[in-house]
Motif scaffolding. Sequence first.
Motif, PDB file in Angstrom:
ATOM      1  N   ARG A 162      -7.598 -24.839   6.433  1.00 49.76           N
ATOM      2  CA  ARG A 162      -6.627 -23.660   7.349  1.00 49.76           C
ATOM      3  C   ARG A 162      -6.365 -22.512   6.037  1.00 49.76           C
ATOM      4  N   CYS A 163      -5.799 -22.805   5.102  1.00 51.23           N
ATOM      5  CA  CYS A 163      -5.704 -22.280   4.643  1.00 51.23           C
ATOM      6  C   CYS A 163      -6.718 -21.090   3.906  1.00 51.23           C
ATOM      7  N   ILE A 164      -7.817 -21.345   3.400  1.00 50.94           N
ATOM      8  CA  ILE A 164      -9.319 -20.969   3.081  1.00 50.94           C
ATOM      9  C   ILE A 164      -9.253 -19.660   4.694  1.00 50.94           C
ATOM     10  N   GLY A 165      -9.460 -19.899   5.262  1.00 46.76           N
ATOM     11  CA  GLY A 165      -9.299 -19.715   7.001  1.00 46.76           C
ATOM     12  C   GLY A 165      -8.528 -18.524   6.232  1.00 46.76           C
ATOM     13  N   ALA A 166      -6.894 -18.591   6.519  1.00 49.82           N
ATOM     14  CA  ALA A 166      -6.225 -17.071   6.396  1.00 49.82           C
ATOM     15  C   ALA A 166      -6.463 -16.936   5.542  1.00 49.82           C
ATOM     16  N   LEU A 167      -6.956 -17.322   4.593  1.00 56.82           N
ATOM     17  CA  LEU A 167      -6.644 -15.994   3.331  1.00 56.82           C
ATOM     18  C   LEU A 167      -8.498 -15.550   3.323  1.00 56.82           C
ATOM     19  N   GLU A 168      -9.194 -15.651   4.025  1.00 56.60           N
ATOM     20  CA  GLU A 168     -10.409 -15.150   4.543  1.00 56.60           C
ATOM     21  C   GLU A 168      -9.790 -13.124   5.391  1.00 56.60           C
ATOM     22  N   GLU A 169      -9.075 -14.084   6.697  1.00 53.49           N
ATOM     23  CA  GLU A 169      -8.398 -13.317   7.243  1.00 53.49           C
ATOM     24  C   GLU A 169      -7.653 -12.021   6.721  1.00 53.49           C
ATOM     25  N   CYS A 170      -6.666 -12.452   5.717  1.00 54.98           N
ATOM     26  CA  CYS A 170      -5.852 -11.555   5.185  1.00 54.98           C
ATOM     27  C   CYS A 170      -6.617 -10.922   3.938  1.00 54.98           C
ATOM     28  N   CYS A 171      -7.471 -11.591   3.190  1.00 53.48           N
ATOM     29  CA  CYS A 171      -7.943 -10.537   2.689  1.00 53.48           C
ATOM     30  C   CYS A 171      -8.823  -9.820   3.183  1.00 53.48           C
ATOM     31  N   GLU A 172      -9.766  -9.972   4.109  1.00 54.63           N
ATOM     32  CA  GLU A 172     -10.556  -8.978   4.695  1.00 54.63           C
ATOM     33  C   GLU A 172      -9.194  -7.947   5.009  1.00 54.63           C
ATOM     34  N   TYR A 173      -7.790  -7.592   5.175  1.00 53.78           N
ATOM     35  CA  TYR A 173      -7.495  -7.035   5.989  1.00 53.78           C
ATOM     36  C   TYR A 173      -6.636  -5.765   4.077  1.00 53.78           C
ATOM     37  N   ALA A 174      -6.171  -7.136   3.596  1.00 52.07           N
ATOM     38  CA  ALA A 174      -5.722  -6.307   2.241  1.00 52.07           C
ATOM     39  C   ALA A 174      -6.518  -5.914   0.592  1.00 52.07           C
ATOM     40  N   GLY A 175      -7.688  -6.085   1.299  1.00 53.02           N
ATOM     41  CA  GLY A 175      -9.244  -5.265   1.269  1.00 53.02           C
ATOM     42  C   GLY A 175      -9.533  -3.737   1.616  1.00 53.02           C
ATOM     43  N   LYS A 176      -9.291  -3.761   3.023  1.00 46.42           N
ATOM     44  CA  LYS A 176      -9.269  -1.945   3.325  1.00 46.42           C
ATOM     45  C   LYS A 176      -7.919  -1.155   3.040  1.00 46.42           C
ATOM     46  N   LYS A 177      -7.088  -2.413   2.359  1.00 47.01           N
ATOM     47  CA  LYS A 177      -6.172  -0.989   1.797  1.00 47.01           C
ATOM     48  C   LYS A 177      -5.652  -1.066   0.496  1.00 47.01           C
ATOM     49  N   GLY A 178      -6.568  -1.726  -0.474  1.00 46.39           N
ATOM     50  CA  GLY A 178      -7.141  -1.844  -1.596  1.00 46.39           C
ATOM     51  C   GLY A 178      -5.950  -2.503  -2.913  1.00 46.39           C
ATOM     52  N   ILE A 179      -4.978  -3.547  -1.883  1.00 46.16           N
ATOM     53  CA  ILE A 179      -4.129  -5.036  -2.505  1.00 46.16           C
ATOM     54  C   ILE A 179      -4.738  -6.020  -2.340  1.00 46.16           C
ATOM     55  N   ILE A 180      -4.831  -6.696  -4.110  1.00 40.13           N
ATOM     56  CA  ILE A 180      -5.394  -7.534  -4.518  1.00 40.13           C
ATOM     57  C   ILE A 180      -3.413  -8.984  -3.791  1.00 40.13           C
ATOM     58  N   LEU A 181      -4.720 -10.167  -3.381  1.00 38.07           N
ATOM     59  CA  LEU A 181      -3.601 -11.398  -2.497  1.00 38.07           C
ATOM     60  C   LEU A 181      -4.112 -11.790  -4.243  1.00 38.07           C
ATOM     61  N   ALA A 233       0.989  -1.202  -0.153  1.00 38.40           N
ATOM     62  CA  ALA A 233      -0.168  -0.347  -0.065  1.00 38.40           C
ATOM     63  C   ALA A 233       1.266   1.165   0.014  1.00 38.40           C
ATOM     64  N   ILE A 234       1.835   1.666   1.143  1.00 36.15           N
ATOM     65  CA  ILE A 234       2.913   2.034   0.438  1.00 36.15           C
ATOM     66  C   ILE A 234       3.153   2.827  -0.681  1.00 36.15           C
ATOM     67  N   LEU A 235       3.886   1.427  -0.734  1.00 33.53           N
ATOM     68  CA  LEU A 235       4.196   1.453  -2.756  1.00 33.53           C
ATOM     69  C   LEU A 235       3.070   1.677  -3.801  1.00 33.53           C
ATOM     70  N   GLY A 236       1.985   2.083  -3.122  1.00 31.08           N
ATOM     71  CA  GLY A 236       1.044   1.648  -4.410  1.00 31.08           C
ATOM     72  C   GLY A 236       1.124   0.233  -5.004  1.00 31.08           C
ATOM     73  N   THR A 237       1.699  -0.112  -5.061  1.00 32.07           N
ATOM     74  CA  THR A 237       1.355  -2.086  -5.806  1.00 32.07           C
ATOM     75  C   THR A 237       0.290  -2.598  -5.067  1.00 32.07           C
ATOM     76  N   PRO A 238      -0.226  -2.662  -6.126  1.00 33.51           N
ATOM     77  CA  PRO A 238      -1.497  -3.265  -6.533  1.00 33.51           C
ATOM     78  C   PRO A 238      -2.098  -4.832  -6.037  1.00 33.51           C
ATOM     79  N   HIS A 239      -0.751  -5.237  -6.312  1.00 31.43           N
ATOM     80  CA  HIS A 239      -0.956  -6.963  -5.726  1.00 31.43           C
ATOM     81  C   HIS A 239       0.647  -6.960  -5.163  1.00 31.43           C
ATOM     82  N   ILE A 240      -0.154  -8.452  -4.251  1.00 25.93           N
ATOM     83  CA  ILE A 240       1.293  -9.068  -3.653  1.00 25.93           C
ATOM     84  C   ILE A 240       0.459 -10.875  -3.753  1.00 25.93           C
ATOM     85  N   ARG A 241       1.654 -11.580  -4.304  1.00 27.49           N
ATOM     86  CA  ARG A 241       1.601 -13.140  -4.347  1.00 27.49           C
ATOM     87  C   ARG A 241       1.213 -14.049  -3.009  1.00 27.49           C
TER      88      ARG A 241
END
Length: 175
Positions: free
Chosen positions: A42-61, A17-25
Motif C-alpha cells: 500500500r505504501c509503495i502504491g501511494a508513494l508512486e501516486e504522490c511522486c507522480e504529482y510531486a514530480g510535476k511540481k518539482g518537489i522531492i519526497l 512549490a509555492i514556497l520554493g522548497t525543494p523537498h518535503i518529508r
Amino acid sequence: KRDVQIAMVNTWVDRAAILGTPHIRVFAGTSAGTTPEDAKKRCIGALEECCEYAGKKGIILGLENHGGIVAEADAVVDIVRAVKSPWLGINLDTGNFQTADPYADLAKCAPYAVNVQYKVDIQPRGKPKQAADPARIVKILQEANYQGYLVLEYEAAEDPWKAVPPILKQLRGLI
C-alpha cells in the motif's frame, strides 16, 4: 484513509512549490490491521501516486525512517527502490534506527538520502541512548557522496540555548 493521506501529501507538495522548497518529508505508516507485507505494498502504491504529482511540481519526497514498516534500513531502501521514481529518496533521521547497528543502517540508507536530520543521540537495540558520533555520521554521508543539507533536530534534555551552538560549531567543522 489512504486517499486522505495522498491528498494531504499533495497539498503539502503544492505549498512547498509555492514556497520554493525543494523537498518535503513523508511517512510510511504502520501495519496496524494488516500484515507488514500488505502495508508495504500500500505504501509503495501511494508513494508512486504522490511522486507522480510531486514530480510535476518539482518537489522531492523524502521517506523518513520513522518506525513502523520503515524501522529498519532494508525496509526503507526496499520501498524507495520499488517506487522507482527520481522524486523519492530518504529523509534520513540519524536517531531513528534502534537496531543492533544503527551506523550500518545509516550507511545503507545514505546513498538514497535527500535530506539528513542529525540527532545528538543514538540508541542501539537493547541499550540505553548514547551520544552519537558526529564524525562517523559525517564520514558515512561523505562516503555516500551526499550533497544535501545536514539539519540538526535537537531533542536532547540539555537546554538548547546552551547545547545547540557548540553542536553546530562541531558539525560545521566536520563538513
